[in-house]
Motif scaffolding. Structure first.
Motif, PDB file in Angstrom:
ATOM      1  N   VAL A 209      27.420  30.239  -8.511  1.00  0.00           N
ATOM      2  CA  VAL A 209      27.141  31.307  -7.544  1.00  0.00           C
ATOM      3  C   VAL A 209      28.090  31.073  -6.380  1.00  0.00           C
ATOM      4  O   VAL A 209      27.891  30.151  -5.580  1.00  0.00           O
ATOM      5  N   ALA A 210      29.153  31.883  -6.290  1.00  0.00           N
ATOM      6  CA  ALA A 210      30.245  31.545  -5.367  1.00  0.00           C
ATOM      7  C   ALA A 210      30.756  32.764  -4.607  1.00  0.00           C
ATOM      8  O   ALA A 210      30.891  33.856  -5.172  1.00  0.00           O
ATOM      9  N   ALA A 211      31.058  32.552  -3.328  1.00  0.00           N
ATOM     10  CA  ALA A 211      31.786  33.524  -2.504  1.00  0.00           C
ATOM     11  C   ALA A 211      31.085  34.872  -2.415  1.00  0.00           C
ATOM     12  O   ALA A 211      31.728  35.915  -2.289  1.00  0.00           O
ATOM     13  N   ASN A 212      29.757  34.858  -2.476  1.00  0.00           N
ATOM     14  CA  ASN A 212      28.987  36.078  -2.276  1.00  0.00           C
ATOM     15  C   ASN A 212      28.609  36.239  -0.805  1.00  0.00           C
ATOM     16  O   ASN A 212      28.503  35.259  -0.066  1.00  0.00           O
ATOM     17  N   ARG A 213      28.383  37.466  -0.405  1.00  0.00           N
ATOM     18  CA  ARG A 213      27.844  37.749   0.926  1.00  0.00           C
ATOM     19  C   ARG A 213      26.396  38.213   0.734  1.00  0.00           C
ATOM     20  O   ARG A 213      26.154  39.292   0.179  1.00  0.00           O
ATOM     21  N   ILE A 214      25.460  37.400   1.205  1.00  0.00           N
ATOM     22  CA  ILE A 214      24.045  37.619   0.945  1.00  0.00           C
ATOM     23  C   ILE A 214      23.339  37.675   2.293  1.00  0.00           C
ATOM     24  O   ILE A 214      23.060  36.644   2.922  1.00  0.00           O
ATOM     25  N   VAL A 215      23.079  38.895   2.780  1.00  0.00           N
ATOM     26  CA  VAL A 215      22.611  39.066   4.151  1.00  0.00           C
ATOM     27  C   VAL A 215      21.418  40.024   4.219  1.00  0.00           C
ATOM     28  O   VAL A 215      21.339  41.007   3.490  1.00  0.00           O
TER      29      VAL A 215
ATOM     30  N   VAL B 179      28.384  33.253   2.039  1.00  0.00           N
ATOM     31  CA  VAL B 179      27.904  33.570   3.384  1.00  0.00           C
ATOM     32  C   VAL B 179      26.475  34.092   3.236  1.00  0.00           C
ATOM     33  O   VAL B 179      26.244  35.121   2.592  1.00  0.00           O
ATOM     34  N   ILE B 180      25.519  33.360   3.808  1.00  0.00           N
ATOM     35  CA  ILE B 180      24.100  33.678   3.631  1.00  0.00           C
ATOM     36  C   ILE B 180      23.457  33.716   5.011  1.00  0.00           C
ATOM     37  O   ILE B 180      23.262  32.666   5.650  1.00  0.00           O
ATOM     38  N   ARG B 181      23.123  34.926   5.469  1.00  0.00           N
ATOM     39  CA  ARG B 181      22.671  35.091   6.850  1.00  0.00           C
ATOM     40  C   ARG B 181      21.442  35.993   6.938  1.00  0.00           C
ATOM     41  O   ARG B 181      21.309  36.953   6.186  1.00  0.00           O
ATOM     42  N   ASP B 182      20.578  35.637   7.900  1.00  0.00           N
ATOM     43  CA  ASP B 182      19.514  36.529   8.374  1.00  0.00           C
ATOM     44  C   ASP B 182      18.570  36.994   7.276  1.00  0.00           C
ATOM     45  O   ASP B 182      18.077  38.127   7.287  1.00  0.00           O
ATOM     46  N   ASN B 183      18.304  36.116   6.322  1.00  0.00           N
ATOM     47  CA  ASN B 183      17.267  36.369   5.332  1.00  0.00           C
ATOM     48  C   ASN B 183      15.992  35.702   5.851  1.00  0.00           C
ATOM     49  O   ASN B 183      15.934  34.470   5.968  1.00  0.00           O
ATOM     50  N   ALA B 184      14.973  36.493   6.181  1.00  0.00           N
ATOM     51  CA  ALA B 184      13.814  35.954   6.876  1.00  0.00           C
ATOM     52  C   ALA B 184      12.521  36.510   6.287  1.00  0.00           C
ATOM     53  O   ALA B 184      12.396  37.719   6.062  1.00  0.00           O
ATOM     54  N   GLY B 185      11.565  35.622   6.024  1.00  0.00           N
ATOM     55  CA  GLY B 185      10.283  36.063   5.499  1.00  0.00           C
ATOM     56  C   GLY B 185       9.281  34.934   5.520  1.00  0.00           C
ATOM     57  O   GLY B 185       9.581  33.798   5.903  1.00  0.00           O
ATOM     58  N   LYS B 186       8.046  35.235   5.054  1.00  0.00           N
ATOM     59  CA  LYS B 186       6.971  34.250   5.028  1.00  0.00           C
ATOM     60  C   LYS B 186       6.481  33.979   3.611  1.00  0.00           C
ATOM     61  O   LYS B 186       5.408  33.420   3.405  1.00  0.00           O
ATOM     62  N   SER B 187       7.277  34.375   2.623  1.00  0.00           N
ATOM     63  CA  SER B 187       6.961  34.075   1.233  1.00  0.00           C
ATOM     64  C   SER B 187       7.215  32.594   0.959  1.00  0.00           C
ATOM     65  O   SER B 187       8.051  31.966   1.621  1.00  0.00           O
TER      66      SER B 187
ATOM     67  N   ASN C  40      21.830  19.965  -9.429  1.00  0.00           N
ATOM     68  CA  ASN C  40      22.429  21.151  -8.823  1.00  0.00           C
ATOM     69  C   ASN C  40      23.185  20.745  -7.556  1.00  0.00           C
ATOM     70  O   ASN C  40      22.775  19.825  -6.848  1.00  0.00           O
ATOM     71  N   ARG C  41      24.278  21.458  -7.278  1.00  0.00           N
ATOM     72  CA  ARG C  41      25.117  21.119  -6.129  1.00  0.00           C
ATOM     73  C   ARG C  41      25.217  22.332  -5.213  1.00  0.00           C
ATOM     74  O   ARG C  41      25.647  23.416  -5.651  1.00  0.00           O
ATOM     75  N   ILE C  42      24.829  22.145  -3.962  1.00  0.00           N
ATOM     76  CA  ILE C  42      24.893  23.204  -2.958  1.00  0.00           C
ATOM     77  C   ILE C  42      25.896  22.747  -1.909  1.00  0.00           C
ATOM     78  O   ILE C  42      25.636  21.794  -1.148  1.00  0.00           O
ATOM     79  N   SER C  43      27.078  23.387  -1.873  1.00  0.00           N
ATOM     80  CA  SER C  43      28.142  22.869  -1.012  1.00  0.00           C
ATOM     81  C   SER C  43      28.963  23.977  -0.381  1.00  0.00           C
ATOM     82  O   SER C  43      29.142  25.056  -0.958  1.00  0.00           O
ATOM     83  N   ASP C  44      29.444  23.715   0.840  1.00  0.00           N
ATOM     84  CA  ASP C  44      30.449  24.546   1.517  1.00  0.00           C
ATOM     85  C   ASP C  44      29.989  25.979   1.716  1.00  0.00           C
ATOM     86  O   ASP C  44      30.797  26.916   1.709  1.00  0.00           O
ATOM     87  N   ASN C  45      28.691  26.171   1.939  1.00  0.00           N
ATOM     88  CA  ASN C  45      28.167  27.496   2.253  1.00  0.00           C
ATOM     89  C   ASN C  45      28.032  27.665   3.762  1.00  0.00           C
ATOM     90  O   ASN C  45      27.826  26.702   4.499  1.00  0.00           O
ATOM     91  N   GLU C  46      28.126  28.917   4.216  1.00  0.00           N
ATOM     92  CA  GLU C  46      27.936  29.239   5.627  1.00  0.00           C
ATOM     93  C   GLU C  46      26.593  29.937   5.774  1.00  0.00           C
ATOM     94  O   GLU C  46      26.395  31.048   5.267  1.00  0.00           O
ATOM     95  N   LEU C  47      25.648  29.278   6.445  1.00  0.00           N
ATOM     96  CA  LEU C  47      24.295  29.799   6.561  1.00  0.00           C
ATOM     97  C   LEU C  47      23.876  29.869   8.022  1.00  0.00           C
ATOM     98  O   LEU C  47      24.150  28.947   8.808  1.00  0.00           O
ATOM     99  N   SER C  48      23.176  30.963   8.389  1.00  0.00           N
ATOM    100  CA  SER C  48      22.632  31.067   9.748  1.00  0.00           C
ATOM    101  C   SER C  48      21.548  32.133   9.776  1.00  0.00           C
ATOM    102  O   SER C  48      21.571  33.096   8.998  1.00  0.00           O
ATOM    103  N   GLY C  49      20.588  31.945  10.662  1.00  0.00           N
ATOM    104  CA  GLY C  49      19.558  32.936  10.905  1.00  0.00           C
ATOM    105  C   GLY C  49      18.565  33.137   9.777  1.00  0.00           C
ATOM    106  O   GLY C  49      17.830  34.135   9.764  1.00  0.00           O
ATOM    107  N   ASN C  50      18.513  32.222   8.835  1.00  0.00           N
ATOM    108  CA  ASN C  50      17.564  32.347   7.732  1.00  0.00           C
ATOM    109  C   ASN C  50      16.248  31.667   8.101  1.00  0.00           C
ATOM    110  O   ASN C  50      16.245  30.582   8.685  1.00  0.00           O
ATOM    111  N   LEU C  51      15.126  32.286   7.758  1.00  0.00           N
ATOM    112  CA  LEU C  51      13.806  31.763   8.101  1.00  0.00           C
ATOM    113  C   LEU C  51      12.919  31.704   6.862  1.00  0.00           C
ATOM    114  O   LEU C  51      12.949  32.631   6.040  1.00  0.00           O
ATOM    115  N   PRO C  52      12.199  30.594   6.689  1.00  0.00           N
ATOM    116  CA  PRO C  52      11.938  29.543   7.682  1.00  0.00           C
ATOM    117  C   PRO C  52      13.063  28.539   7.886  1.00  0.00           C
ATOM    118  O   PRO C  52      13.023  27.756   8.836  1.00  0.00           O
TER     119      PRO C  52
END
Length: 367
Positions: free
Chosen positions: A259-265, A299-307, A327-339
Protein backbone atom coordinates in the motif's frame (compact mmCIF):
# COMPACT_ATOMS: atom_id res chain seq x y z
CA UNK A 1 -8.70 6.55 -30.50
CA UNK A 2 -7.18 5.41 -33.80
CA UNK A 3 -8.17 6.80 -37.18
CA UNK A 4 -10.19 3.80 -38.31
CA UNK A 5 -12.49 4.04 -35.27
CA UNK A 6 -13.20 7.70 -36.01
CA UNK A 7 -14.05 6.84 -39.59
CA UNK A 8 -16.49 4.15 -38.48
CA UNK A 9 -18.31 6.49 -36.13
CA UNK A 10 -18.53 9.23 -38.75
CA UNK A 11 -19.85 6.88 -41.41
CA UNK A 12 -22.47 4.90 -39.54
CA UNK A 13 -24.67 4.36 -42.60
CA UNK A 14 -21.90 2.39 -44.29
CA UNK A 15 -21.58 -0.13 -41.48
CA UNK A 16 -25.10 -0.63 -40.17
CA UNK A 17 -26.52 -4.13 -40.45
CA UNK A 18 -29.50 -5.37 -38.49
CA UNK A 19 -29.27 -2.28 -36.28
CA UNK A 20 -25.59 -2.84 -35.45
CA UNK A 21 -22.43 -1.51 -37.06
CA UNK A 22 -19.48 -3.86 -37.62
CA UNK A 23 -16.29 -3.10 -39.48
CA UNK A 24 -12.84 -4.68 -39.79
CA UNK A 25 -10.12 -3.50 -37.42
CA UNK A 26 -6.41 -4.26 -37.35
CA UNK A 27 -4.98 -7.80 -37.24
CA UNK A 28 -8.22 -9.27 -38.57
CA UNK A 29 -10.28 -8.15 -35.57
CA UNK A 30 -13.63 -6.37 -35.87
CA UNK A 31 -14.96 -3.18 -34.31
CA UNK A 32 -18.67 -3.33 -33.47
CA UNK A 33 -20.29 0.07 -33.02
CA UNK A 34 -23.29 0.47 -30.71
CA UNK A 35 -25.49 3.57 -30.76
CA UNK A 36 -28.05 4.81 -28.24
CA UNK A 37 -31.17 2.66 -28.48
CA UNK A 38 -29.23 -0.43 -29.57
CA UNK A 39 -28.16 -3.41 -27.45
CA UNK A 40 -24.63 -3.61 -26.06
CA UNK A 41 -25.20 -7.28 -25.26
CA UNK A 42 -26.11 -8.01 -28.88
CA UNK A 43 -22.79 -6.52 -30.01
CA UNK A 44 -20.88 -8.45 -27.34
CA UNK A 45 -22.58 -11.69 -28.44
CA UNK A 46 -21.58 -11.02 -32.06
CA UNK A 47 -17.93 -10.30 -31.19
CA UNK A 48 -15.09 -12.77 -31.65
CA UNK A 49 -11.94 -12.98 -29.50
CA UNK A 50 -9.86 -9.83 -29.90
CA UNK A 51 -12.76 -7.69 -31.17
CA UNK A 52 -13.77 -4.27 -29.85
CA UNK A 53 -17.27 -3.16 -28.94
CA UNK A 54 -17.34 0.63 -29.22
CA UNK A 55 -20.26 2.39 -27.51
CA UNK A 56 -21.48 5.81 -28.61
CA UNK A 57 -22.69 8.31 -25.97
CA UNK A 58 -26.12 7.60 -24.54
CA UNK A 59 -27.91 5.82 -21.73
CA UNK A 60 -28.19 2.04 -22.08
CA UNK A 61 -30.64 0.21 -19.82
CA UNK A 62 -29.32 -3.32 -19.59
CA UNK A 63 -26.86 -5.62 -17.89
CA UNK A 64 -23.98 -6.92 -20.01
CA UNK A 65 -22.10 -10.21 -19.65
CA UNK A 66 -18.69 -10.75 -21.29
CA UNK A 67 -17.43 -14.32 -21.76
CA UNK A 68 -15.26 -13.75 -24.88
CA UNK A 69 -11.48 -13.59 -24.36
CA UNK A 70 -9.58 -10.57 -25.59
CA UNK A 71 -12.72 -8.44 -25.90
CA UNK A 72 -12.55 -4.68 -25.39
CA UNK A 73 -15.73 -2.91 -24.28
CA UNK A 74 -15.14 0.83 -24.55
CA UNK A 75 -17.19 3.99 -24.46
CA UNK A 76 -16.57 6.90 -26.81
CA UNK A 77 -16.11 10.27 -25.19
CA UNK A 78 -18.27 11.33 -22.26
CA UNK A 79 -21.76 10.24 -21.44
CA UNK A 80 -21.80 6.47 -21.97
CA UNK A 81 -24.03 5.40 -19.07
CA UNK A 82 -25.24 1.87 -18.27
CA UNK A 83 -28.24 1.62 -15.93
CA UNK A 84 -30.54 -1.22 -14.87
CA UNK A 85 -33.17 -2.24 -17.37
CA UNK A 86 -36.80 -1.39 -16.77
CA UNK A 87 -38.82 -4.28 -15.32
CA UNK A 88 -40.54 -5.11 -18.64
CA UNK A 89 -37.23 -5.13 -20.54
CA UNK A 90 -35.68 -7.50 -18.00
CA UNK A 91 -38.55 -9.99 -18.41
CA UNK A 92 -38.33 -10.04 -22.21
CA UNK A 93 -34.55 -10.18 -22.62
CA UNK A 94 -34.30 -13.96 -22.97
CA UNK A 95 -37.04 -14.07 -25.60
CA UNK A 96 -35.60 -11.22 -27.64
CA UNK A 97 -31.98 -12.40 -27.75
CA UNK A 98 -31.99 -16.13 -26.91
CA UNK A 99 -29.02 -18.47 -26.44
CA UNK A 100 -26.42 -19.09 -23.75
CA UNK A 101 -25.02 -15.55 -23.85
CA UNK A 102 -28.48 -14.09 -23.28
CA UNK A 103 -29.03 -16.42 -20.33
CA UNK A 104 -25.68 -15.30 -18.86
CA UNK A 105 -26.73 -11.66 -19.25
CA UNK A 106 -30.04 -12.44 -17.54
CA UNK A 107 -28.14 -14.10 -14.68
CA UNK A 108 -25.91 -11.03 -14.33
CA UNK A 109 -28.98 -8.77 -14.24
CA UNK A 110 -30.90 -11.02 -11.83
CA UNK A 111 -27.96 -10.88 -9.42
CA UNK A 112 -28.11 -7.09 -9.53
CA UNK A 113 -24.89 -6.43 -11.48
CA UNK A 114 -24.21 -4.01 -14.32
CA UNK A 115 -21.31 -5.53 -16.28
CA UNK A 116 -20.23 -9.13 -15.57
CA UNK A 117 -16.94 -10.55 -16.85
CA UNK A 118 -17.13 -14.28 -16.31
CA UNK A 119 -14.62 -17.07 -16.84
CA UNK A 120 -14.50 -20.65 -15.58
CA UNK A 121 -12.70 -22.19 -12.62
CA UNK A 122 -10.64 -24.44 -14.86
CA UNK A 123 -10.16 -21.86 -17.63
CA UNK A 124 -9.91 -18.22 -16.68
CA UNK A 125 -11.21 -15.59 -19.11
CA UNK A 126 -8.17 -13.73 -20.47
CA UNK A 127 -7.38 -10.19 -21.60
CA UNK A 128 -10.76 -8.46 -21.35
CA UNK A 129 -10.72 -4.64 -21.16
CA UNK A 130 -13.48 -2.34 -19.88
CA UNK A 131 -12.91 1.38 -20.45
CA UNK A 132 -14.55 4.81 -20.43
CA UNK A 133 -17.99 3.83 -19.09
CA UNK A 134 -20.30 4.88 -16.28
CA UNK A 135 -22.17 2.07 -14.51
CA UNK A 136 -24.74 3.24 -11.99
CA UNK A 137 -27.80 2.30 -9.97
CA UNK A 138 -27.39 -1.49 -9.82
CA UNK A 139 -28.48 -3.25 -6.65
CA UNK A 140 -25.24 -5.23 -6.31
CA UNK A 141 -22.14 -4.22 -8.34
CA UNK A 142 -21.44 -1.84 -11.16
CA UNK A 143 -18.75 -4.20 -12.47
CA UNK A 144 -18.34 -7.79 -11.27
CA UNK A 145 -15.61 -10.15 -12.50
CA UNK A 146 -14.89 -13.78 -11.61
CA UNK A 147 -12.25 -16.23 -12.86
CA UNK A 148 -10.40 -13.72 -15.03
CA UNK A 149 -6.76 -13.32 -16.03
CA UNK A 150 -5.33 -9.91 -17.01
CA UNK A 151 -8.64 -8.07 -16.78
CA UNK A 152 -8.12 -4.33 -17.28
CA UNK A 153 -10.65 -1.82 -15.95
CA UNK A 154 -9.75 1.80 -16.68
CA UNK A 155 -11.58 5.12 -16.68
CA UNK A 156 -14.76 3.44 -15.49
CA UNK A 157 -17.07 5.36 -13.16
CA UNK A 158 -19.02 3.16 -10.75
CA UNK A 159 -21.61 5.34 -9.05
CA UNK A 160 -24.33 4.64 -6.46
CA UNK A 161 -24.42 0.86 -6.77
CA UNK A 162 -25.94 -1.06 -3.87
CA UNK A 163 -22.91 -3.08 -2.75
CA UNK A 164 -19.64 -2.68 -4.67
CA UNK A 165 -18.58 -0.24 -7.34
CA UNK A 166 -16.06 -2.59 -9.02
CA UNK A 167 -15.58 -6.12 -7.65
CA UNK A 168 -13.39 -9.07 -8.58
CA UNK A 169 -12.91 -12.55 -7.15
CA UNK A 170 -10.92 -15.66 -8.03
CA UNK A 171 -8.86 -13.72 -10.56
CA UNK A 172 -5.22 -12.94 -11.31
CA UNK A 173 -3.05 -10.21 -12.88
CA UNK A 174 -5.81 -7.58 -12.99
CA UNK A 175 -5.21 -3.87 -13.58
CA UNK A 176 -7.61 -1.28 -12.14
CA UNK A 177 -6.38 2.14 -13.19
CA UNK A 178 -7.87 5.63 -13.35
CA UNK A 179 -11.37 4.65 -12.24
CA UNK A 180 -13.82 6.56 -10.06
CA UNK A 181 -15.96 4.69 -7.52
CA UNK A 182 -18.31 6.96 -5.62
CA UNK A 183 -21.22 6.53 -3.20
CA UNK A 184 -21.44 2.74 -3.42
CA UNK A 185 -23.00 0.78 -0.56
CA UNK A 186 -19.88 -1.15 0.45
CA UNK A 187 -16.42 -0.92 -1.14
CA UNK A 188 -15.65 1.26 -4.12
CA UNK A 189 -13.12 -1.39 -5.20
CA UNK A 190 -13.47 -4.89 -3.74
CA UNK A 191 -10.98 -7.66 -4.47
CA UNK A 192 -11.19 -11.11 -2.86
CA UNK A 193 -10.16 -14.71 -3.25
CA UNK A 194 -13.80 -15.80 -2.96
CA UNK A 195 -16.86 -13.90 -1.85
CA UNK A 196 -19.11 -16.63 -0.48
CA UNK A 197 -16.76 -19.32 0.89
CA UNK A 198 -13.92 -19.46 3.41
CA UNK A 199 -10.48 -20.50 2.21
CA UNK A 200 -6.85 -19.46 2.39
CA UNK A 201 -5.52 -16.37 0.64
CA UNK A 202 -4.70 -16.73 -3.05
CA UNK A 203 -1.87 -15.18 -5.07
CA UNK A 204 -3.11 -12.57 -7.56
CA UNK A 205 0.06 -12.66 -9.64
CA UNK A 206 0.66 -8.94 -9.14
CA UNK A 207 -2.77 -7.31 -9.46
CA UNK A 208 -2.49 -3.50 -9.55
CA UNK A 209 -4.94 -0.94 -8.12
CA UNK A 210 -3.56 2.40 -9.23
CA UNK A 211 -4.57 6.07 -9.57
CA UNK A 212 -8.24 5.56 -8.79
CA UNK A 213 -10.52 8.05 -7.03
CA UNK A 214 -12.58 6.42 -4.29
CA UNK A 215 -15.06 8.67 -2.54
CA UNK A 216 -18.20 8.41 -0.42
CA UNK A 217 -18.25 4.60 -0.16
CA UNK A 218 -18.37 2.52 3.01
CA UNK A 219 -14.75 1.50 2.31
CA UNK A 220 -12.58 2.91 -0.46
CA UNK A 221 -10.60 -0.27 -1.26
CA UNK A 222 -11.03 -3.72 0.32
CA UNK A 223 -8.39 -6.41 -0.26
CA UNK A 224 -9.68 -9.63 1.31
CA UNK A 225 -7.75 -12.90 1.62
CA UNK A 226 -5.30 -12.10 -1.18
CA UNK A 227 -1.54 -12.03 -1.65
CA UNK A 228 0.84 -10.31 -4.06
CA UNK A 229 -1.13 -7.15 -4.85
CA UNK A 230 -0.31 -3.42 -4.99
CA UNK A 231 -2.56 -0.48 -4.05
CA UNK A 232 -0.74 2.68 -5.18
CA UNK A 233 -1.28 6.38 -5.93
CA UNK A 234 -5.01 6.36 -5.27
CA UNK A 235 -6.99 9.32 -3.90
CA UNK A 236 -9.22 8.03 -1.11
CA UNK A 237 -11.51 10.48 0.67
CA UNK A 238 -14.96 10.86 2.19
CA UNK A 239 -15.46 7.14 2.86
CA UNK A 240 -16.12 5.61 6.28
CA UNK A 241 -12.75 3.88 5.91
CA UNK A 242 -9.99 4.27 3.34
CA UNK A 243 -8.14 0.99 2.72
CA UNK A 244 -8.80 -2.40 4.33
CA UNK A 245 -6.40 -5.35 4.04
CA UNK A 246 -8.22 -8.28 5.61
CA UNK A 247 -7.23 -11.81 6.51
CA UNK A 248 -8.73 -14.53 8.70
CA UNK A 249 -7.83 -17.84 10.32
CA UNK A 250 -7.34 -19.70 7.03
CA UNK A 251 -3.91 -20.46 5.55
CA UNK A 252 -2.04 -19.15 3.77
CA UNK A 253 -2.67 -15.79 5.42
CA UNK A 254 -3.52 -12.65 3.53
CA UNK A 255 -0.44 -10.54 2.94
CA UNK A 256 2.51 -9.65 0.74
CA UNK A 257 0.45 -6.57 -0.18
CA UNK A 258 1.97 -3.15 -0.88
CA UNK A 259 0.00 0.00 0.00
CA UNK A 260 2.12 2.87 -1.30
CA UNK A 261 1.96 6.56 -2.24
CA UNK A 262 -1.78 6.92 -1.70
CA UNK A 263 -3.49 10.07 -0.47
CA UNK A 264 -5.96 9.00 2.22
CA UNK A 265 -7.70 12.00 3.78
CA UNK A 266 -10.88 12.78 5.73
CA UNK A 267 -12.55 9.39 5.55
CA UNK A 268 -15.02 10.46 8.21
CA UNK A 269 -18.37 9.32 6.89
CA UNK A 270 -20.22 7.30 9.54
CA UNK A 271 -21.35 3.74 8.73
CA UNK A 272 -23.29 1.47 11.11
CA UNK A 273 -22.20 -1.92 12.37
CA UNK A 274 -22.78 -4.96 10.16
CA UNK A 275 -22.84 -8.69 10.83
CA UNK A 276 -19.15 -8.90 9.81
CA UNK A 277 -17.72 -5.59 10.94
CA UNK A 278 -18.00 -2.99 13.68
CA UNK A 279 -19.24 0.52 12.99
CA UNK A 280 -16.82 2.51 10.86
CA UNK A 281 -15.69 6.12 10.87
CA UNK A 282 -12.34 7.80 10.51
CA UNK A 283 -10.15 4.88 9.40
CA UNK A 284 -7.24 5.51 7.05
CA UNK A 285 -5.54 2.13 6.51
CA UNK A 286 -6.68 -0.93 8.48
CA UNK A 287 -4.81 -4.25 8.50
CA UNK A 288 -6.17 -7.29 10.27
CA UNK A 289 -4.95 -10.87 10.10
CA UNK A 290 -2.23 -10.02 7.55
CA UNK A 291 1.47 -10.75 7.17
CA UNK A 292 4.43 -9.36 5.20
CA UNK A 293 2.52 -6.26 4.09
CA UNK A 294 4.28 -2.95 3.37
CA UNK A 295 2.53 0.38 4.00
CA UNK A 296 4.81 3.15 2.81
CA UNK A 297 5.02 6.73 1.53
CA UNK A 298 1.31 7.42 1.99
CA UNK A 299 -0.17 10.78 3.00
CA UNK A 300 -2.80 10.00 5.65
CA UNK A 301 -4.51 12.99 7.23
CA UNK A 302 -7.56 14.01 9.23
CA UNK A 303 -9.24 10.63 9.52
CA UNK A 304 -11.13 10.92 12.81
CA UNK A 305 -13.72 8.77 14.56
CA UNK A 306 -14.67 6.79 17.67
CA UNK A 307 -14.89 3.34 16.10
CA UNK A 308 -12.55 0.60 17.41
CA UNK A 309 -10.97 0.80 13.94
CA UNK A 310 -10.49 4.58 13.85
CA UNK A 311 -7.06 6.11 13.25
CA UNK A 312 -4.51 6.85 10.56
CA UNK A 313 -2.90 3.40 10.20
CA UNK A 314 -4.47 0.71 12.37
CA UNK A 315 -3.21 -2.78 13.10
CA UNK A 316 -6.48 -4.27 14.33
CA UNK A 317 -6.70 -7.46 16.31
CA UNK A 318 -8.63 -9.93 14.16
CA UNK A 319 -12.20 -10.78 15.17
CA UNK A 320 -11.23 -14.46 14.90
CA UNK A 321 -8.01 -14.07 16.88
CA UNK A 322 -5.53 -14.21 13.99
CA UNK A 323 -2.42 -12.11 14.58
CA UNK A 324 -0.84 -9.74 12.07
CA UNK A 325 2.87 -10.44 11.72
CA UNK A 326 5.95 -9.09 9.94
CA UNK A 327 4.13 -6.07 8.55
CA UNK A 328 6.21 -2.95 7.91
CA UNK A 329 4.82 0.57 8.26
CA UNK A 330 7.43 3.07 7.09
CA UNK A 331 7.99 6.56 5.65
CA UNK A 332 4.35 7.65 5.83
CA UNK A 333 3.22 11.23 6.47
CA UNK A 334 0.43 11.28 9.06
CA UNK A 335 -1.34 14.12 10.87
CA UNK A 336 -4.68 14.99 12.40
CA UNK A 337 -5.88 11.41 12.71
CA UNK A 338 -7.96 10.50 15.78
CA UNK A 339 -7.63 8.82 18.16
CA UNK A 340 -4.05 8.53 16.85
CA UNK A 341 -1.95 8.56 13.71
CA UNK A 342 -0.63 5.05 14.38
CA UNK A 343 -2.65 2.46 16.29
CA UNK A 344 -1.28 -0.99 17.13
CA UNK A 345 -3.79 -3.29 18.83
CA UNK A 346 -1.75 -6.40 18.05
CA UNK A 347 -0.17 -8.68 20.62
CA UNK A 348 2.38 -9.92 18.09
CA UNK A 349 5.70 -8.08 18.33
CA UNK A 350 6.98 -8.78 14.82
CA UNK A 351 5.46 -5.68 13.14
CA UNK A 352 7.69 -2.65 12.57
CA UNK A 353 7.02 1.09 12.54
CA UNK A 354 9.89 3.21 11.24
CA UNK A 355 10.60 6.67 9.80
CA UNK A 356 6.96 7.77 9.86
CA UNK A 357 6.17 11.46 10.25
CA UNK A 358 3.41 11.53 12.89
CA UNK A 359 2.43 13.07 16.22
CA UNK A 360 0.37 10.64 18.29
CA UNK A 361 0.44 6.85 18.53
CA UNK A 362 -1.28 4.16 20.58
CA UNK A 363 0.68 2.79 22.31
CA UNK A 364 3.08 5.72 22.65
CA UNK A 365 6.47 5.50 21.03
CA UNK A 366 5.56 4.33 17.51
CA UNK A 367 6.10 7.77 15.91
Amino acid sequence: MNKCHLVYLACTAAVVGAGLGAAPASAGHMTHVVHAGQSIQKAVDAAAPGDTVLIAPGTYRESVTVTTPGLTLRGVGRGVVIRPAAAKATKTTAKSTGGAAAKAADTCAAAGNGICVVGKKNRKLEDVTLASLTVTGFTRSGVYAVDTDRLTVRKVTALKNGVWGIAQEASVRGVFRGNTARDNGDAGLFLANTITTEQGATDTGGTLVERNRLEGNRIGVTVRRLRNLTVAENHVTGNCAGVFVVGDENKPKAGAVTVAANRIVRNNKSCPKTARLDALQGSGVVMTGTEDTLVTQNVIRDNAGKSPLSGGIVLFKSFVGTTSERNRISDNELSGNLPADLVDQETAKANTFEANSCQVSRPAGLC
